[in-house]
Structure formats: structure tokens, C-alpha cells
Scaffold this motif. Sequence first.
Motif, PDB file in Angstrom:
ATOM      1  N   GLU A  74       2.174  40.274 -30.302  1.00 52.46           N
ATOM      2  CA  GLU A  74       3.628  40.466 -29.870  1.00 52.46           C
ATOM      3  C   GLU A  74       3.830  41.669 -31.002  1.00 52.46           C
ATOM      4  O   GLU A  74       4.767  42.588 -30.562  1.00 52.46           O
ATOM      5  CB  GLU A  74       4.381  39.436 -30.397  1.00 52.46           C
ATOM      6  N   GLU A  75       3.630  41.776 -32.173  1.00 54.77           N
ATOM      7  CA  GLU A  75       4.025  43.002 -33.043  1.00 54.77           C
ATOM      8  C   GLU A  75       3.375  44.321 -32.641  1.00 54.77           C
ATOM      9  O   GLU A  75       4.035  45.169 -32.671  1.00 54.77           O
ATOM     10  CB  GLU A  75       3.674  42.538 -34.509  1.00 54.77           C
ATOM     11  N   ASN A  76       2.203  44.061 -32.108  1.00 54.24           N
ATOM     12  CA  ASN A  76       1.678  45.442 -31.782  1.00 54.24           C
ATOM     13  C   ASN A  76       2.430  46.179 -30.445  1.00 54.24           C
ATOM     14  O   ASN A  76       2.550  46.958 -30.269  1.00 54.24           O
ATOM     15  CB  ASN A  76      -0.085  45.186 -31.398  1.00 54.24           C
ATOM     16  N   GLN A  77       2.675  44.905 -29.415  1.00 58.04           N
ATOM     17  CA  GLN A  77       3.424  45.315 -28.409  1.00 58.04           C
ATOM     18  C   GLN A  77       4.668  45.898 -28.616  1.00 58.04           C
ATOM     19  O   GLN A  77       5.261  46.956 -28.168  1.00 58.04           O
ATOM     20  CB  GLN A  77       3.631  44.272 -27.532  1.00 58.04           C
ATOM     21  N   THR A  78       5.236  45.430 -29.697  1.00 58.38           N
ATOM     22  CA  THR A  78       6.820  46.054 -30.200  1.00 58.38           C
ATOM     23  C   THR A  78       6.354  47.332 -30.845  1.00 58.38           C
ATOM     24  O   THR A  78       7.307  48.059 -30.603  1.00 58.38           O
ATOM     25  CB  THR A  78       7.215  44.905 -31.465  1.00 58.38           C
ATOM     26  N   LEU A  79       5.482  47.497 -31.437  1.00 53.85           N
ATOM     27  CA  LEU A  79       5.207  48.727 -32.051  1.00 53.85           C
ATOM     28  C   LEU A  79       4.973  50.068 -31.080  1.00 53.85           C
ATOM     29  O   LEU A  79       5.492  51.130 -31.476  1.00 53.85           O
ATOM     30  CB  LEU A  79       4.072  48.763 -33.305  1.00 53.85           C
ATOM     31  N   ILE A  80       4.296  49.725 -30.161  1.00 51.17           N
ATOM     32  CA  ILE A  80       3.960  50.729 -29.124  1.00 51.17           C
ATOM     33  C   ILE A  80       5.206  50.995 -28.252  1.00 51.17           C
ATOM     34  O   ILE A  80       5.362  51.953 -27.495  1.00 51.17           O
ATOM     35  CB  ILE A  80       2.545  50.567 -28.358  1.00 51.17           C
ATOM     36  N   GLU A  81       5.979  49.992 -28.076  1.00 52.13           N
ATOM     37  CA  GLU A  81       6.848  49.897 -26.913  1.00 52.13           C
ATOM     38  C   GLU A  81       7.828  51.247 -26.926  1.00 52.13           C
ATOM     39  O   GLU A  81       8.029  51.910 -25.702  1.00 52.13           O
ATOM     40  CB  GLU A  81       7.968  48.825 -26.788  1.00 52.13           C
ATOM     41  N   PRO A  82       8.385  51.645 -28.074  1.00 49.19           N
ATOM     42  CA  PRO A  82       9.073  52.820 -28.045  1.00 49.19           C
ATOM     43  C   PRO A  82       8.505  54.091 -27.660  1.00 49.19           C
ATOM     44  O   PRO A  82       9.108  55.038 -27.019  1.00 49.19           O
ATOM     45  CB  PRO A  82       9.636  53.112 -29.285  1.00 49.19           C
ATOM     46  N   PHE A  83       7.238  54.355 -27.835  1.00 46.95           N
ATOM     47  CA  PHE A  83       6.291  55.273 -27.376  1.00 46.95           C
ATOM     48  C   PHE A  83       6.005  55.316 -25.967  1.00 46.95           C
ATOM     49  O   PHE A  83       6.004  56.310 -25.495  1.00 46.95           O
ATOM     50  CB  PHE A  83       5.144  55.422 -28.372  1.00 46.95           C
ATOM     51  N   ILE A  84       5.747  54.399 -25.489  1.00 40.16           N
ATOM     52  CA  ILE A  84       5.506  54.176 -24.048  1.00 40.16           C
ATOM     53  C   ILE A  84       6.809  54.306 -23.318  1.00 40.16           C
ATOM     54  O   ILE A  84       6.641  55.037 -22.257  1.00 40.16           O
ATOM     55  CB  ILE A  84       4.967  52.319 -23.792  1.00 40.16           C
ATOM     56  N   LYS A  85       7.814  54.220 -23.790  1.00 37.68           N
ATOM     57  CA  LYS A  85       8.972  54.176 -22.956  1.00 37.68           C
ATOM     58  C   LYS A  85       9.819  55.805 -23.169  1.00 37.68           C
ATOM     59  O   LYS A  85      10.230  56.254 -22.168  1.00 37.68           O
ATOM     60  CB  LYS A  85      10.135  53.439 -23.630  1.00 37.68           C
ATOM     61  N   ASP A  86       9.297  56.235 -24.245  1.00 36.88           N
ATOM     62  CA  ASP A  86       9.839  57.619 -24.525  1.00 36.88           C
ATOM     63  C   ASP A  86       8.743  58.555 -25.008  1.00 36.88           C
ATOM     64  O   ASP A  86       8.222  58.663 -25.990  1.00 36.88           O
ATOM     65  CB  ASP A  86      11.070  57.592 -25.581  1.00 36.88           C
ATOM     66  N   ARG A  87       8.127  59.250 -23.714  1.00 33.93           N
ATOM     67  CA  ARG A  87       7.222  60.054 -24.036  1.00 33.93           C
ATOM     68  C   ARG A  87       7.442  61.340 -24.856  1.00 33.93           C
ATOM     69  O   ARG A  87       6.458  62.053 -25.317  1.00 33.93           O
ATOM     70  CB  ARG A  87       6.304  60.325 -22.726  1.00 33.93           C
ATOM     71  N   GLN A  88       8.496  61.711 -24.618  1.00 34.83           N
ATOM     72  CA  GLN A  88       8.832  63.042 -25.655  1.00 34.83           C
ATOM     73  C   GLN A  88       8.830  62.664 -27.127  1.00 34.83           C
ATOM     74  O   GLN A  88       8.347  63.509 -27.873  1.00 34.83           O
ATOM     75  CB  GLN A  88      10.574  63.695 -25.208  1.00 34.83           C
ATOM     76  N   ILE A  89       9.021  61.606 -27.656  1.00 35.89           N
ATOM     77  CA  ILE A  89       8.947  61.168 -28.931  1.00 35.89           C
ATOM     78  C   ILE A  89       7.388  61.086 -29.205  1.00 35.89           C
ATOM     79  O   ILE A  89       7.092  61.395 -30.234  1.00 35.89           O
ATOM     80  CB  ILE A  89       9.795  59.856 -29.328  1.00 35.89           C
ATOM     81  N   PHE A  90       6.725  60.301 -28.419  1.00 35.24           N
ATOM     82  CA  PHE A  90       5.228  60.166 -28.478  1.00 35.24           C
ATOM     83  C   PHE A  90       4.667  61.444 -28.556  1.00 35.24           C
ATOM     84  O   PHE A  90       3.729  61.734 -29.450  1.00 35.24           O
ATOM     85  CB  PHE A  90       4.787  59.381 -27.314  1.00 35.24           C
ATOM     86  N   ARG A  91       4.826  62.509 -27.708  1.00 33.88           N
ATOM     87  CA  ARG A  91       4.298  63.676 -27.533  1.00 33.88           C
ATOM     88  C   ARG A  91       4.649  64.596 -28.946  1.00 33.88           C
ATOM     89  O   ARG A  91       3.845  65.141 -29.860  1.00 33.88           O
ATOM     90  CB  ARG A  91       4.736  64.447 -26.360  1.00 33.88           C
ATOM     91  N   GLN A  92       5.812  64.333 -29.571  1.00 35.77           N
ATOM     92  CA  GLN A  92       6.179  65.105 -30.698  1.00 35.77           C
ATOM     93  C   GLN A  92       5.619  64.572 -31.793  1.00 35.77           C
ATOM     94  O   GLN A  92       5.283  65.250 -32.781  1.00 35.77           O
ATOM     95  CB  GLN A  92       7.844  65.038 -30.968  1.00 35.77           C
TER      96      GLN A  92
END
Length: 239
Positions: A74-92
Motif C-alpha cells: 500500500e505504501e509503495n503504491q502511494t509513493l509511485i502514484e504521483p509519478f504515474i499520474k503526472d509524467r512531467q514531474i516524473f520526467r523532470q
Amino acid sequence: MSGRVVNYYDDSIECKGYLSLPESSKSMPLVLVAHTWKGRSEFEDQKVISINSLGYAAMSIDIFGSGVNGGSVEENQTLIEPFIKDRQIFRQRLISAVEFGKTIEGIDASKIALIGFCFGGLAAIELARSGYELSGCVSFHGLLNQSDEPFQKVNTKLLVLHGDKDPMVSSEQILALQDEMTESDADWQFISYGNTYHAFTNPAAKDIEMGTVYNHDSDVRSWTAMSNFLEEVFSNVNK
């Protein structure tokens, strides 16, 4: 070799990586290692040491920031969720690690690659999708989640190493990725290992119900494929 924790930044976000360089009188290539959905851990730091044995500097990166680690699914899923949803943040966040890598003393800034595992495998693909130019990206049993974010012209060579029985990746996602890379006229390879599940490079993966199972042969074969790929891309800079 001298390994140490290093701090770098994505705007105001402090990230904590683990850097190790073989002794050399010449500037050397750098391989960045992107972590699983747990966060940077001993698993990725050990990959850094293994990459050193290939003659390259290496640094495990911190996508979540502050060296955060998840302690449950559950914690792992919560950690990756912002990056899965916003690829611009992920890429940067990924680009900030590459840009930091270019400033490290002893590194040849024209020879940088990124490899990643699971969520980090998606990171390798996402960095390629961003249009950022580096020597190469390698995805080990990576997630292949698509996004609504338009991909840019792919300017880096991409190697995807996949377990044929990975329950976290659908055949539709595989085809979509391949179509995407072909449409971008990318230099890409996709290797699928038979009878192989998710997390096949991690000896601690033993959960058949979740579909995460270590596979020694696929681990060895994929590492060899990566080694050959890195040798190729680092010897063909700017081609």
C-alpha cells in the motif's frame, strides 16, 4: 572503488543517491540505476557495485526524494502514484539526476545511461519518452503504463527486458509501447524471457500469487544483454 551517499536536487526536492566510481585516470561512462516502487534500497546500491565491475561509474538515484522507502504494498503504491499520474514531474525528476551526473568529477558527460527495475524500468522508458538525449536506457521487468502525456521524439536507444509471464504488463501495453517507439522512429529492442515473471532479477522475489518470482537464468541473460547494450552505446557516442 569509493562508494558514498550523495545529495542532489530537483528544484527544492533533495534526493539521496549512492555513487561509486572505479579507480581510473580517465573520464568514464556513468550508469544511473532507478529503483523499484519501494524506493532506493540495498538492491539498487548492489547493482551499482556490479556495474562498477563492468568498468563504469554508477549511481543509484532517488526518485521519491529524501531517501524515502515504502514498507508495504500500500505504501509503495502511494509513493509511485504521483509519478504515474503526472509524467512531467516524473520526467523532470529523472532529468535532474542525469544533469547532476554530468557534474560529477571523473564522469564523461557524453556517456550516460539509465537502467531501472520494475517502477524504475518504467522510469527508463519514460526518460526515453521525454525526448531527452543520453546514451541509452534499459528497462528490467518494467511497468509499461501508458499516459495521456504526448511522447516526444525518442532520442536515446532503448532496451526493454521483460518476463513473458509478468502479470503486471498486458499484451496490449506491450504492443502499444512497440507501436509508440516505432512511430517515433526510435532505436529500440524488446526481449521477452519465457516462463519468467515480474521482478525476475530480485533473489528475494518469491511471491507466486503476486507474480513476483526470481529467475536465475533470466537474471543472468538480461544482465548480459544490458552489458552488451551498454558497451555498444558507450562506443557509439553521437551516432
